[in-house]
Enzyme design. Structure first.
Site, mmCIF file in Angstrom:
data_model
loop_
_atom_site.group_PDB
_atom_site.id
_atom_site.type_symbol
_atom_site.label_atom_id
_atom_site.label_comp_id
_atom_site.label_asym_id
_atom_site.label_seq_id
_atom_site.Cartn_x
_atom_site.Cartn_y
_atom_site.Cartn_z
ATOM 1 N N LYS A 137 2.118 -3.880 6.576
ATOM 2 C CA LYS A 137 2.450 -3.839 5.136
ATOM 3 C C LYS A 137 3.945 -3.572 4.954
ATOM 4 O O LYS A 137 4.607 -4.243 4.162
ATOM 5 C CB LYS A 137 1.630 -2.756 4.434
ATOM 6 C CG LYS A 137 0.147 -3.069 4.293
ATOM 7 C CD LYS A 137 -0.083 -4.223 3.325
ATOM 8 C CE LYS A 137 -1.538 -4.610 3.200
ATOM 9 N NZ LYS A 137 -1.731 -5.911 2.541
ATOM 10 N N SER A 176 0.838 -1.200 0.000
ATOM 11 C CA SER A 176 0.000 0.000 0.000
ATOM 12 C C SER A 176 0.871 1.248 0.000
ATOM 13 O O SER A 176 1.975 1.253 0.575
ATOM 14 C CB SER A 176 -0.851 -0.011 1.273
ATOM 15 O OG SER A 176 -1.444 1.252 1.478
ATOM 16 N N TYR A 181 -1.920 -1.549 10.984
ATOM 17 C CA TYR A 181 -2.209 -2.113 9.652
ATOM 18 C C TYR A 181 -1.092 -1.723 8.678
ATOM 19 O O TYR A 181 -0.500 -2.571 8.010
ATOM 20 C CB TYR A 181 -3.577 -1.628 9.135
ATOM 21 C CG TYR A 181 -3.648 -1.588 7.630
ATOM 22 C CD1 TYR A 181 -3.811 -2.759 6.892
ATOM 23 C CD2 TYR A 181 -3.497 -0.379 6.926
ATOM 24 C CE1 TYR A 181 -3.814 -2.725 5.498
ATOM 25 C CE2 TYR A 181 -3.501 -0.338 5.550
ATOM 26 C CZ TYR A 181 -3.660 -1.512 4.842
ATOM 27 O OH TYR A 181 -3.648 -1.466 3.471
HETATM 28 C C1 UD1 Z 1 -7.035 4.157 3.661
HETATM 29 C C2 UD1 Z 1 -6.035 3.859 4.710
HETATM 30 C C3 UD1 Z 1 -4.825 3.261 4.053
HETATM 31 C C4 UD1 Z 1 -5.224 2.022 3.274
HETATM 32 C C5 UD1 Z 1 -6.307 2.395 2.279
HETATM 33 C C6 UD1 Z 1 -6.826 1.177 1.550
HETATM 34 C C7 UD1 Z 1 -6.469 5.471 6.515
HETATM 35 C C8 UD1 Z 1 -5.908 6.633 7.285
HETATM 36 N N1 UD1 Z 1 -5.711 5.042 5.483
HETATM 37 O O1 UD1 Z 1 -6.490 5.127 2.755
HETATM 38 O O2 UD1 Z 1 -3.875 2.926 5.032
HETATM 39 O O3 UD1 Z 1 -4.119 1.479 2.621
HETATM 40 O O4 UD1 Z 1 -7.387 3.020 2.941
HETATM 41 O O5 UD1 Z 1 -7.902 0.596 2.177
HETATM 42 O O6 UD1 Z 1 -7.529 4.954 6.800
HETATM 43 N N2 UD1 Z 1 -12.910 10.340 3.688
HETATM 44 C C9 UD1 Z 1 -13.955 11.167 4.093
HETATM 45 N N3 UD1 Z 1 -15.053 10.566 4.631
HETATM 46 C C10 UD1 Z 1 -15.174 9.219 4.800
HETATM 47 C C11 UD1 Z 1 -14.096 8.382 4.380
HETATM 48 C C12 UD1 Z 1 -12.976 8.998 3.838
HETATM 49 O O7 UD1 Z 1 -13.881 12.386 3.956
HETATM 50 O O8 UD1 Z 1 -16.200 8.742 5.311
HETATM 51 C C13 UD1 Z 1 -11.716 10.977 3.065
HETATM 52 C C14 UD1 Z 1 -10.418 10.741 3.818
HETATM 53 O O9 UD1 Z 1 -10.210 11.709 4.788
HETATM 54 C C15 UD1 Z 1 -9.402 10.795 2.650
HETATM 55 C C16 UD1 Z 1 -10.175 10.250 1.451
HETATM 56 O O10 UD1 Z 1 -11.559 10.387 1.791
HETATM 57 O O11 UD1 Z 1 -9.053 12.132 2.375
HETATM 58 C C17 UD1 Z 1 -9.900 8.777 1.158
HETATM 59 O O12 UD1 Z 1 -10.080 8.042 2.368
HETATM 60 P P1 UD1 Z 1 -10.099 6.422 2.360
HETATM 61 O O13 UD1 Z 1 -10.978 5.920 1.282
HETATM 62 O O14 UD1 Z 1 -10.374 5.962 3.742
HETATM 63 O O15 UD1 Z 1 -8.617 6.051 1.923
HETATM 64 P P2 UD1 Z 1 -7.195 6.492 2.558
HETATM 65 O O16 UD1 Z 1 -7.348 7.150 3.861
HETATM 66 O O17 UD1 Z 1 -6.454 7.226 1.496
#
Ligand code: UD1
Length: 336
Positions: free
Chosen positions: A153, A124, A149
């Site tokens: 990785k 990742s 997690y």
């Molecule tokens: C997350 C994990 C990462 C993992 C990847 C794959 C975290 C901090 N990181 O990445 O380690 O490898 O998933 O599963 O969890 N967001 C919102 N509202 C939500 C959900 C997300 O605003 O309900 C935003 C987050 O703040 C971020 C973006 O959407 O800016 C993407 O979030 P997400 O899909 O959870 O992925 P990552 O955080 O990039």
């Protein structure tokens, strides 16, 4: 000769199995269904028109791992299986370290016993930690992943690198995924998380489907074009095809190579919300919420190395990712 795919029934695993089978590979799936369903395996067979051999077992069960190698002519492994909920990993670190690391040890042990020396590992972009600059290249130093997690990785990357160093006839390909979303064009397989989703796209899908009330946007004060977090979203089918290329690479060299699998384009949370609204015609209500602990402002790949050395580039854009995710949710309102 077959490829053993651990976690082959999961979101990325199932799409990868379809692409492998369609490219003529033989596939053995090893999956505990801890976060996936047996139905996914039937659908892999339906979509590819091919049969797979299934081991419904956990990598923690060393005897079952041994059996999968003893009963099949395995020539390569693609290792997806592992726990991946970031928040849960903070609450239950031992569960994550034990599951992800011990599972990998059993797998490597069995590979060594059976002389299987090719592995593609599902890593990742989280291993980069807080990046100093974007786009991120494979030669950037790995950072401090924020949670257990992410640390598993990074540890598994290091373990595999050491195994290869000790026996230079191994081929290790470490694939660092950015943010896989979307679903197979058929709408038959897609992302089907248990419980309330942690990740952005499955959460948006559940809001669109009326199962959740609104999206919480975690922070709108990041130094990005609209203040919300920027990520490199990649269509899961593009990602799956990257694995077919990674297997070809593993067969062609001995050593350890790392590849980013991303599009190289960053979209903000609100870009994704708006693209999803356009693709689905459904309005996504959202509220601005505080930043989520451990989140970074911006994360996107430099995918040039994968293009140069694997001959792989992502084909699909954000609109197709959203349309395909929505198609899957509409066809499977209650999951698989
Ligand atoms: C997350 C994990 C990462 C993992 C990847 C794959 C975290 C901090 N990181 O990445 O380690 O490898 O998933 O599963 O969890 N967001 C919102 N509202 C939500 C959900 C997300 O605003 O309900 C935003 C987050 O703040 C971020 C973006 O959407 O800016 C993407 O979030 P997400 O899909 O959870 O992925 P990552 O955080 O990039």
């Amino acid at each position: 000769m077959a490829i053993l795919v651990t976690g082959g029934a999961g979101f990325i695993g199932s799409h990868t199995c379809v692409e492998l089978l369609q490219s003529g590979e033989e596939v053995v799936i090893f999956d505990s269904f801890a976060n996936s369903k047996p139905r996914a395996v039937e659908l892999i067979e339906e979509l590819s028109g091919k049969k797979v051999r299934l081991y419904h077992a956990d990598l923690l069960d060393a005897n079952e791992v041994e059996r999968a190698f003893a009963e099949n002519a395995i020539e390569s492994v693609i290792h997806f299986a592992g726990l991946k909920a970031v928040g849960e990993s903070v609450q239950k670190p031992l569960l994550y370290y034990h599951n992800n690391l011990t599972g990998t040890f059993h797998l490597i042990d069995a590979m060594q016993r059976h002389g299987v020396k090719r592995i593609v590992f599902s890593s990742s972009a989280t291993v980069y930690g807080m990046p100093k600059e974007v786009p991120m290249r494979e030669d950037f130093p790995t950072g401090q992943p924020e949670n257990p997690y992410g640390r598993t990785k990074l540890m598994i990357e290091q373990i595999l690198t050491d195994i290869q160093r000790a026996d230079p006839t191994w081929s290790v390909v470490l694939l660092r995924y950015f943010n896989p979303i979307g679903a197979h064009k058929s709408g038959k397989i897609g992302e089907d998380p248990n419980g309330i989703p942690n990740n952005l796209m499955p959460y948006i899908c559940q809001v669109a489907a009326g199962r959740l009330d609104h999206l919480n946007v975690f922070g709108n004060d990041y130094p990005t074009h609209d203040g919300t977090g920027v990520r490199d979203y990649i269509h899961v089918v593009d990602l799956a095809r990257g694995h077919v290329k990674a297997i070809a690479k593993a067969r062609s060299f001995q050593g350890t190579e790392i590849y980013n699998l991303g599009t190289g384009i960053g979209y903000s949370v609100l870009d994704v919300v708006h693209a999803f609204e356009r693709a689905s015609g459904v309005k996504i209500p959202y509220q601005i919420a505080p930043r989520r602990a451990g989140d970074i402002a911006e994360c996107f790949a430099d995918p040039a190395k994968a293009k140069r050395e694997l001959g792989w580039t992502a084909q699909y854009g954000l609109d197709e990712m959203c349309a395909d995710a929505w198609n899957f949710i509409q066809k499977n309102p209650n999951g698989l």
